[in-house]
Design a protein around this motif. Structure first.
Motif, PDB file in Angstrom:
ATOM      1  N   MET A 158      -8.737  -5.386  -7.724  1.00 11.56           N
ATOM      2  CA  MET A 158      -7.615  -5.388  -6.802  1.00 11.56           C
ATOM      3  C   MET A 158      -6.790  -4.111  -6.940  1.00 11.56           C
ATOM      4  SD  MET A 158      -4.741  -8.204  -6.153  1.00 11.56           S
ATOM      5  CE  MET A 158      -3.057  -7.689  -6.144  1.00 11.56           C
ATOM      6  N   HIS A 159      -6.543  -3.683  -8.183  1.00 12.16           N
ATOM      7  CA  HIS A 159      -5.752  -2.462  -8.387  1.00 12.16           C
ATOM      8  C   HIS A 159      -6.463  -1.250  -7.800  1.00 12.16           C
ATOM      9  CE1 HIS A 159      -2.512  -4.217 -10.616  1.00 12.16           C
ATOM     10  NE2 HIS A 159      -3.352  -4.813 -11.459  1.00 12.16           N
ATOM     11  N   LYS A 160      -7.799  -1.255  -7.882  1.00 16.76           N
ATOM     12  CA  LYS A 160      -8.556  -0.131  -7.331  1.00 16.76           C
ATOM     13  C   LYS A 160      -8.366  -0.064  -5.811  1.00 16.76           C
ATOM     14  CE  LYS A 160     -13.035   1.998  -7.130  1.00 16.76           C
ATOM     15  NZ  LYS A 160     -14.437   1.798  -6.948  1.00 16.76           N
ATOM     16  N   ARG A 161      -8.453  -1.241  -5.150  1.00 15.16           N
ATOM     17  CA  ARG A 161      -8.270  -1.266  -3.701  1.00 15.16           C
ATOM     18  C   ARG A 161      -6.865  -0.844  -3.308  1.00 15.16           C
ATOM     19  NH1 ARG A 161      -9.755  -6.844  -1.671  1.00 15.16           N
ATOM     20  NH2 ARG A 161      -9.979  -7.274  -3.847  1.00 15.16           N
ATOM     21  N   MET A 162      -5.877  -1.279  -4.081  1.00 11.99           N
ATOM     22  CA  MET A 162      -4.497  -0.901  -3.801  1.00 11.99           C
ATOM     23  C   MET A 162      -4.330   0.607  -3.970  1.00 11.99           C
ATOM     24  SD  MET A 162      -1.311  -3.284  -4.892  1.00 11.99           S
ATOM     25  CE  MET A 162      -1.157  -2.736  -6.559  1.00 11.99           C
ATOM     26  N   GLY A 163      -4.929   1.157  -5.012  1.00 11.36           N
ATOM     27  CA  GLY A 163      -4.867   2.597  -5.241  1.00 11.36           C
ATOM     28  C   GLY A 163      -5.505   3.377  -4.115  1.00 11.36           C
ATOM     29  N   GLU A 164      -6.624   2.853  -3.598  1.00 12.05           N
ATOM     30  CA  GLU A 164      -7.309   3.516  -2.470  1.00 12.05           C
ATOM     31  C   GLU A 164      -6.433   3.487  -1.226  1.00 12.05           C
ATOM     32  OE1 GLU A 164     -10.966   1.350  -2.170  1.00 12.05           O
ATOM     33  OE2 GLU A 164     -11.831   2.336  -3.929  1.00 12.05           O
ATOM     34  N   VAL A 223      -3.110   3.352  -1.127  1.00  5.38           N
ATOM     35  CA  VAL A 223      -2.008   4.302  -1.338  1.00  5.38           C
ATOM     36  C   VAL A 223      -2.504   5.728  -1.116  1.00  5.38           C
ATOM     37  CG1 VAL A 223      -0.443   5.263  -3.075  1.00  5.38           C
ATOM     38  CG2 VAL A 223      -0.705   2.789  -2.859  1.00  5.38           C
ATOM     39  N   ALA A 224      -3.681   6.031  -1.638  1.00  5.03           N
ATOM     40  CA  ALA A 224      -4.246   7.377  -1.475  1.00  5.03           C
ATOM     41  C   ALA A 224      -4.510   7.678   0.001  1.00  5.03           C
ATOM     42  CB  ALA A 224      -5.535   7.507  -2.287  1.00  5.03           C
ATOM     43  N   ARG A 225      -4.981   6.673   0.752  1.00  2.00           N
ATOM     44  CA  ARG A 225      -5.253   6.875   2.183  1.00  2.00           C
ATOM     45  C   ARG A 225      -3.957   7.183   2.928  1.00  2.00           C
ATOM     46  NH1 ARG A 225      -8.175   2.623   3.136  1.00  2.00           N
ATOM     47  NH2 ARG A 225      -6.601   1.254   4.041  1.00  2.00           N
ATOM     48  N   LEU A 227      -0.767   5.436  10.636  1.00  2.00           N
ATOM     49  CA  LEU A 227      -0.900   4.630   9.421  1.00  2.00           C
ATOM     50  C   LEU A 227      -1.422   3.229   9.781  1.00  2.00           C
ATOM     51  CD1 LEU A 227       2.314   5.631   7.412  1.00  2.00           C
ATOM     52  CD2 LEU A 227      -0.015   6.491   7.145  1.00  2.00           C
ATOM     53  N   ALA A 228      -2.261   3.172  10.803  1.00  2.00           N
ATOM     54  CA  ALA A 228      -2.869   1.904  11.202  1.00  2.00           C
ATOM     55  C   ALA A 228      -3.884   1.479  10.141  1.00  2.00           C
ATOM     56  CB  ALA A 228      -3.558   2.052  12.553  1.00  2.00           C
ATOM     57  N   ASN A 229      -4.047   0.188  10.004  1.00  2.00           N
ATOM     58  CA  ASN A 229      -5.064  -0.377   9.101  1.00  2.00           C
ATOM     59  C   ASN A 229      -4.915   0.073   7.649  1.00  2.00           C
ATOM     60  OD1 ASN A 229      -6.635  -1.691  11.307  1.00  2.00           O
ATOM     61  ND2 ASN A 229      -6.918   0.443  11.924  1.00  2.00           N
ATOM     62  N   CYS A 230      -3.705   0.177   7.167  1.00  2.00           N
ATOM     63  CA  CYS A 230      -3.461   0.632   5.790  1.00  2.00           C
ATOM     64  C   CYS A 230      -2.948  -0.482   4.870  1.00  2.00           C
ATOM     65  CB  CYS A 230      -2.464   1.798   5.794  1.00  2.00           C
ATOM     66  SG  CYS A 230      -3.164   3.343   6.396  1.00  2.00           S
ATOM     67  N   LYS A 231      -2.977  -1.726   5.362  1.00  2.00           N
ATOM     68  CA  LYS A 231      -2.517  -2.872   4.557  1.00  2.00           C
ATOM     69  C   LYS A 231      -1.054  -2.760   4.114  1.00  2.00           C
ATOM     70  CE  LYS A 231      -7.095  -4.046   2.729  1.00  2.00           C
ATOM     71  NZ  LYS A 231      -7.922  -3.110   3.391  1.00  2.00           N
ATOM     72  N   LEU A 232      -0.243  -2.086   4.902  1.00  2.00           N
ATOM     73  CA  LEU A 232       1.171  -1.906   4.549  1.00  2.00           C
ATOM     74  C   LEU A 232       1.957  -3.192   4.774  1.00  2.00           C
ATOM     75  CD1 LEU A 232       1.879   1.532   6.270  1.00  2.00           C
ATOM     76  CD2 LEU A 232       1.482   1.107   3.838  1.00  2.00           C
ATOM     77  N   MET A 233       2.759  -3.554   3.772  1.00  2.00           N
ATOM     78  CA  MET A 233       3.647  -4.707   3.914  1.00  2.00           C
ATOM     79  C   MET A 233       5.049  -4.247   4.308  1.00  2.00           C
ATOM     80  SD  MET A 233       2.266  -6.981   0.764  1.00  2.00           S
ATOM     81  CE  MET A 233       2.883  -8.563   1.275  1.00  2.00           C
ATOM     82  N   THR A 234       5.370  -2.993   3.975  1.00  2.00           N
ATOM     83  CA  THR A 234       6.615  -2.341   4.373  1.00  2.00           C
ATOM     84  C   THR A 234       6.281  -0.884   4.638  1.00  2.00           C
ATOM     85  OG1 THR A 234       7.196  -1.752   2.108  1.00  2.00           O
ATOM     86  CG2 THR A 234       8.087  -3.833   2.944  1.00  2.00           C
TER      87      THR A 234
END
Length: 183
Positions: free
Chosen positions: A1-7, A9-11, A29-36
């Motif tokens: 999960m941390h790896k995906r979150m890091g990816e 953030v990097a994107r 910033l479409a499709n970036c899993k942003l919550m805020t």
């Protein structure tokens, strides 16, 4: 999960840096899993915010848009917030004097976001697939530049269906009426 979150953030960082370095007029910033909306983006983009005219935050997990976002990107002409969890907009949206198009489709609006009715340059509003039942028809009729309002796939009341030209000078897009089942 941390790896995906890091990816993720990097994107976001890559996209922001690309916009800043190339002095682009849009931020995607479409499709970036942003919550805020990431606070760090304000600082990273402070030298170019006046030149940003289009932002896409589509298909994220946003529950709200802050007044800071609206006041920072004050020169927006297009804003795509489709596919999030939004149910209201900040009053400051009225300060987007150049905003011509806003996409709020596939969100959680239960009411028409009334601050949009006073955005002076707004031509296109997309609210498809929300939960809107009531629409402030009097306010919409006074929007001088509005050309298209998409309310397809919303449980709008019958009074909205009575809005036809020349009463409203814009295209009103609605889903076909469901036939009333015979008892």
């Amino acid at each position: 999960m941390h790896k995906r979150m890091g990816e993720a953030v990097a994107r976001v960082a890559r996209k922001v840096n690309d916009t800043v370095e190339n002095k682009k007029d849009s931020l995607d910033l479409a499709n970036c899993k942003l919550m805020t909306f990431p606070v760090g983006v304000y600082k990273a983009m402070r030298s170019v915010t006046e030149g940003i005219h289009r932002i896409s935050l589509a298909n994220n997990e946003l529950k709200s848009i802050t007044s800071r976002f609206v006041t920072t990107f004050s020169q927006l002409t297009e804003l795509n917030l489709a596919g999030n969890y939004l149910h209201r907009l900040p009053e400051e949206i009225t300060s987007l004097l150049h905003l011509r198009a806003i996409d709020l489709s596939r969100n959680r609006f239960r009411r028409f976001p009334e601050p949009l009715a006073t955005v002076p340059a707004l031509e296109t509003i997309d609210l498809e697939e929300n939960e809107i039942a009531e629409v402030p028809t009097d306010k919409l009729a006074s929007m001088a530049l509005l050309r298209s309002l998409n309310l397809r796939a919303n449980p709008v009341g019958p009074e909205v269906r009575l809005l036809v030209r020349p009463l409203v000078p814009f295209d009103l897009l609605l889903s076909p009426e469901e036939p009333i089942p015979k008892a």
